[in-house]
Every structure is written in structure tokens, then in C-alpha cells.
Design a protein around this motif. Structure first.
Motif, PDB file in Angstrom:
ATOM      1  N   VAL A 232      -3.039 -12.688  -0.635  1.00 57.87           N
ATOM      2  CA  VAL A 232      -3.869 -11.817  -1.327  1.00 57.87           C
ATOM      3  C   VAL A 232      -4.930 -11.209  -0.303  1.00 57.87           C
ATOM      4  O   VAL A 232      -5.746 -12.215   0.056  1.00 57.87           O
ATOM      5  CB  VAL A 232      -4.196 -11.844  -2.600  1.00 57.87           C
ATOM      6  N   ILE A 233      -4.539 -10.225   0.356  1.00 56.80           N
ATOM      7  CA  ILE A 233      -5.900  -9.804   1.111  1.00 56.80           C
ATOM      8  C   ILE A 233      -6.515  -8.289   0.805  1.00 56.80           C
ATOM      9  O   ILE A 233      -5.678  -7.404   0.541  1.00 56.80           O
ATOM     10  CB  ILE A 233      -5.264  -9.248   2.792  1.00 56.80           C
ATOM     11  N   GLU A 234      -7.707  -8.376   0.315  1.00 56.25           N
ATOM     12  CA  GLU A 234      -8.298  -7.299  -0.307  1.00 56.25           C
ATOM     13  C   GLU A 234      -8.842  -6.463   0.957  1.00 56.25           C
ATOM     14  O   GLU A 234      -9.370  -6.681   1.951  1.00 56.25           O
ATOM     15  CB  GLU A 234      -9.696  -7.603  -1.096  1.00 56.25           C
ATOM     16  N   THR A 235      -8.537  -5.266   0.911  1.00 54.51           N
ATOM     17  CA  THR A 235      -8.955  -3.957   2.199  1.00 54.51           C
ATOM     18  C   THR A 235      -9.318  -2.888   1.334  1.00 54.51           C
ATOM     19  O   THR A 235      -9.404  -2.654   0.065  1.00 54.51           O
ATOM     20  CB  THR A 235      -7.705  -3.682   2.653  1.00 54.51           C
ATOM     21  N   LYS A 236      -9.954  -1.968   2.223  1.00 53.51           N
ATOM     22  CA  LYS A 236     -10.315  -0.676   1.671  1.00 53.51           C
ATOM     23  C   LYS A 236      -9.316   0.345   1.620  1.00 53.51           C
ATOM     24  O   LYS A 236      -9.159   1.573   1.654  1.00 53.51           O
ATOM     25  CB  LYS A 236     -11.455  -0.251   2.407  1.00 53.51           C
ATOM     26  N   GLN A 237      -7.981  -0.042   2.009  1.00 51.13           N
ATOM     27  CA  GLN A 237      -6.639   0.652   1.831  1.00 51.13           C
ATOM     28  C   GLN A 237      -6.699   1.830   3.122  1.00 51.13           C
ATOM     29  O   GLN A 237      -6.393   2.982   2.634  1.00 51.13           O
ATOM     30  CB  GLN A 237      -6.515   1.080   0.603  1.00 51.13           C
ATOM     31  N   THR A 238      -6.787   1.506   4.169  1.00 50.97           N
ATOM     32  CA  THR A 238      -6.795   2.410   5.199  1.00 50.97           C
ATOM     33  C   THR A 238      -5.645   1.633   6.219  1.00 50.97           C
ATOM     34  O   THR A 238      -5.375   0.528   6.194  1.00 50.97           O
ATOM     35  CB  THR A 238      -7.919   2.580   5.981  1.00 50.97           C
ATOM     36  N   GLU A 239      -5.237   2.484   7.313  1.00 54.22           N
ATOM     37  CA  GLU A 239      -4.350   2.118   8.363  1.00 54.22           C
ATOM     38  C   GLU A 239      -4.781   1.144   9.017  1.00 54.22           C
ATOM     39  O   GLU A 239      -4.110   0.365   9.313  1.00 54.22           O
ATOM     40  CB  GLU A 239      -3.702   3.437   9.108  1.00 54.22           C
ATOM     41  N   ALA A 240      -5.887   1.221   9.500  1.00 59.77           N
ATOM     42  CA  ALA A 240      -6.708   0.250  10.301  1.00 59.77           C
ATOM     43  C   ALA A 240      -6.596  -1.053   9.677  1.00 59.77           C
ATOM     44  O   ALA A 240      -6.576  -2.206  10.175  1.00 59.77           O
ATOM     45  CB  ALA A 240      -7.910   0.811  10.819  1.00 59.77           C
ATOM     46  N   GLU A 241      -7.047  -1.030   8.318  1.00 66.89           N
ATOM     47  CA  GLU A 241      -7.292  -2.352   7.883  1.00 66.89           C
ATOM     48  C   GLU A 241      -5.844  -2.957   7.406  1.00 66.89           C
ATOM     49  O   GLU A 241      -5.755  -4.229   7.295  1.00 66.89           O
ATOM     50  CB  GLU A 241      -8.136  -2.231   6.468  1.00 66.89           C
ATOM     51  N   GLY A 242      -4.797  -1.995   7.073  1.00 66.02           N
ATOM     52  CA  GLY A 242      -3.478  -2.742   7.094  1.00 66.02           C
ATOM     53  C   GLY A 242      -2.987  -3.203   8.267  1.00 66.02           C
ATOM     54  O   GLY A 242      -2.409  -4.362   8.255  1.00 66.02           O
TER      55      GLY A 242
END
Length: 349
Positions: A232-242
Motif C-alpha cells: 500500500v502506497i499513499e499518494t496524492k494521485q498524480t502521474e508523477a507520484e504514480g
């Protein structure tokens, strides 16, 4: 106010203005041009000539012809337009406002409203009052697009009176809402991975008070699959963070065989990272939810749960205008169904 005046102000042709205002699927030369057109329309308080359009469409002009001013609050993206799903949804809402002979008077991009921690650390009431003042009284109704902090939502509803939420996370009957349940979308996606034989399944996206994360964890439980915290990786849901999340999983040496991304643009970032590593022994299956335009054009094409953006925007305006006109007083929830779109990014284990 005419289309010619908008065209002159935006520096484009009248035909381009007409296509942008009336067709959310029209592929403008750039998002900047589209934004200029809508900004000019807002500054000029443009609304269609209802009499002319009614004659053209063979409809009788209603005697009551009041113009309503509609504001839009985008809570899951800033002005950098980091999530195409919400950009596409906004284009639909803009056109629906136009079709209802209303005026789009203000669009705010304020991710703070979707962040519970930040909302608890600022004076949210002062922010809402400031926003309301910006409208100069042109504020008959508000459409909130995206998740909104519950306390902030109550204050927005008290200020505006006529509010509709377009969302993947329910407001629990706080305001009228058009809901495409993120919990169900995640469940559809995870169950598809399981049907392909995956038992090591990860999640990339928002985890805090998020229906899609709850849907992910509940789908694993229902299938007696243990949740691995490292997946599980929490991100801000952007292409860069993906992209960064995929690299992190690859270098960890502990990568799941299947991954559910909370939105398409995060998944596309992950696929771009995978394309960098040509010699991986095991390439994870990637699935998401949204079905943005790019989902069918990336490599490999993304398997995703399609959310019905056109219906979401259409019914949001129906509900909002009906409430403004006192057509209903009870809170209305309209739930729309997400559908699995199978492409190339998932495979059997």
C-alpha cells in the motif's frame, strides 16, 4: 452578450467558441485556449439567447426566464490540472450549465477542502466567506466536484442553500449528490484481479477517509486475502507520484502481482515507469478507475472501471436547478454505476 464578443476577448474564432461552449468532447487546440474561452464567458456573464435557441430547437419559450449564476468548487485538483478526470468532468459541467441557460460565474480550484488535516488547521469559515464575497452576489447555486471535508461541507451548504456534490465519496445525505461509489468501483477492480488469479494485490492512492481504499481492503477480506502493508502506497494521485510509487515497488524487491490505482492518471504514471524497465521478470497487472481519454491511448492500454462522467455532469445540473427553483426540499442521492473496461494492462498470473 454574443459569442463574437467572447471570441474577440479570447482571441479565437466564433466557431471555436461555439464548439467549446456546447460540446465537452470537442478537442480544442489546447487546454489553455479552452480556459481562455470559459474565462471570457465568465467575465462577460455570457448566457445563451434562450429565445433564439428555443425557436431553433422547436421549443416554446417559458414565461419565466430568470438567469441563474452557478459557481463550481474543484476540491481534488489545483489549477495545474493534475487530474484529467476532473478536467474532463468540469468540461461536461460547463456545457451543462450553458445548456440550462445559466451563467458560470466562478470556478475555484481548492484542494484544501478535500484534506481533513488542513481543514482542521485553518479557519475554513473565513475562507468560505471570502469565496462568497468574490462572487459579488452572483451565487444562486454551487456544484462541488470531488471529496469535501464534512465540516466544510456543512458550512458551504449553510452559505449557499442550493448545493450539489459530484463525487466518488458519499456526503451521507448532507447535500444533494451525484455519486459513482468509489467503494464499488474499487471492489469491481480488485475482484477482476482476483478472477485472473492474483492474490498479492497492492493499492496506490489516497487512504484517508477514502471510499476506494475501503473498497480495496473490503474486497480483499471478502476473498480471504491478507493485506500486505508494504503493498500500500499513499499518494496524492498524480502521474508523477504514480511513477515514483512504481519505482519504489520495483526497487523494494517485494512487488505485488496486481495493483489497483485509485485513479487512472496515477496508473498511467505507473505504466510509464514499467516501460522504463524492459527486463523485469514479472510485470505487475495494473488496474484503476475513471476511464479518462488517455486510458485508451497509453502503452499498454489501461484496464479500468469507467465512471459515467457525462451522466454525472448532466444530472448534477438537473438536481441543482430543481433545488434552486424549489422543485424539491429533501436531500436527493443519485447513484450511477461504474463499468469494467478490459484492455491490455492486466493478465493472468
Amino acid at each position: 452578450m454574443s459569442i463574437n464578443q467572447i471570441a474577440k476577448k479570447a482571441g479565437v474564432s466564433p466557431s471555436t467558441v461555439s464548439r467549446v461552449l456546447n460540446n465537452p468532447d470537442y478537442h480544442c487546440s489546447s487546454e489553455e485556449t479552452r480556459d481562455k474561452i470559459w474565462q471570457a464567458a465568465m467575465e462577460l456573464n455570457y448566457t445563451p439567447n434562450e429565445a433564439a435557441r428555443s425557436l431553433k430547437l422547436g421549443k416554446k419559450l417559458q414565461e419565466e426566464n430568470k438567469t441563474y449564476y452557478i459557481n463550481v468548487l474543484m476540491t481534488r485538483m489545483d489549477e495545474s490540472r493534475t487530474d484529467p478526470f476532473f478536467s474532463e468532468l468540469l468540461r461536461i459541467i460547463e456545457s451543462e450549465i450553458h445548456k440550462h441557460f445559466c451563467i458560470l460565474s466562478k470556478v475555484w480550484y481548492m484542494p484544501v477542502f478535500s484534506d481533513d488535516r488542513k481543514c482542521n488547521n485553518i479557519n475554513i469559515e473565513n475562507l468560505i466567506n471570502s469565496m462568497y464575497t468574490e462572487t459579488n452576489g452572483k451565487c444562486d447555486g454551487l456544484i462541488i466536484v470531488g471529496k469535501c471535508n464534512s465540516s466544510a461541507l456543512k458550512k458551504l451548504n449553510a452559505k449557499y442553500k442550493s448545493v450539489v456534490s459530484v463525487n466518488r465519496n458519499s456526503t451521507n445525505y448532507e447535500v444533494d449528490e451525484i455519486l459513482c461509489d468509489g467503494h464499488k468501483a474499487a471492489s469491481i477492480a480488485v475482484n477482476y484481479l482476483i478472477s485472473l488469479g492474483h492474490k498479492e494485490i497492492g493499492y496506490v492512492g489516497d487512504c484517508q477517509n477514502e471510499a476506494r481504499y475501503e473498497g480495496f481492503t473490503n474486497a480483499l477480506k471478502a476473498n480471504n486475502i491478507t493485506l500486505t502493508p508494504g503493498y500500500v502506497i499513499e499518494t496524492k494521485q498524480t502521474e508523477a507520484e504514480g511513477y515514483e510509487a512504481m519505482e519504489k515497488l520495483i526497487h523494494s524487491g517485494c512487488c505485488p502481482t496486481g495493483i489497483y490505482c485509485a485513479n487512472d492518471i496515477t496508473a498511467i504514471g505507473m505504466l510509464k515507469a514499467l516501460n522504463k524497465y524492459k527486463n523485469l521478470q514479472a510485470v505487475p497487472s495494473i488496474i484503476a478507475s475513471d476511464d479518462i481519454e488517455e486510458a485508451g491511448n497509453c502503452r499498454p492500454m489501461l484496464t479500468t472501471v469507467k465512471l459515467p462522467k457525462k451522466e454525472m455532469g448532466k444530472f448534477a445540473m438537473y438536481l441543482l436547478v430543481d433545488r434552486i427553483k424549489n422543485g424539491h426540499s429533501s436531500i436527493v442521492r443519485m447513484e450511477l454505476e461504474g463499468k469494467l473496461v478490459i484492455r491490455d494492462s492486466c493478465r493472468m498470473v
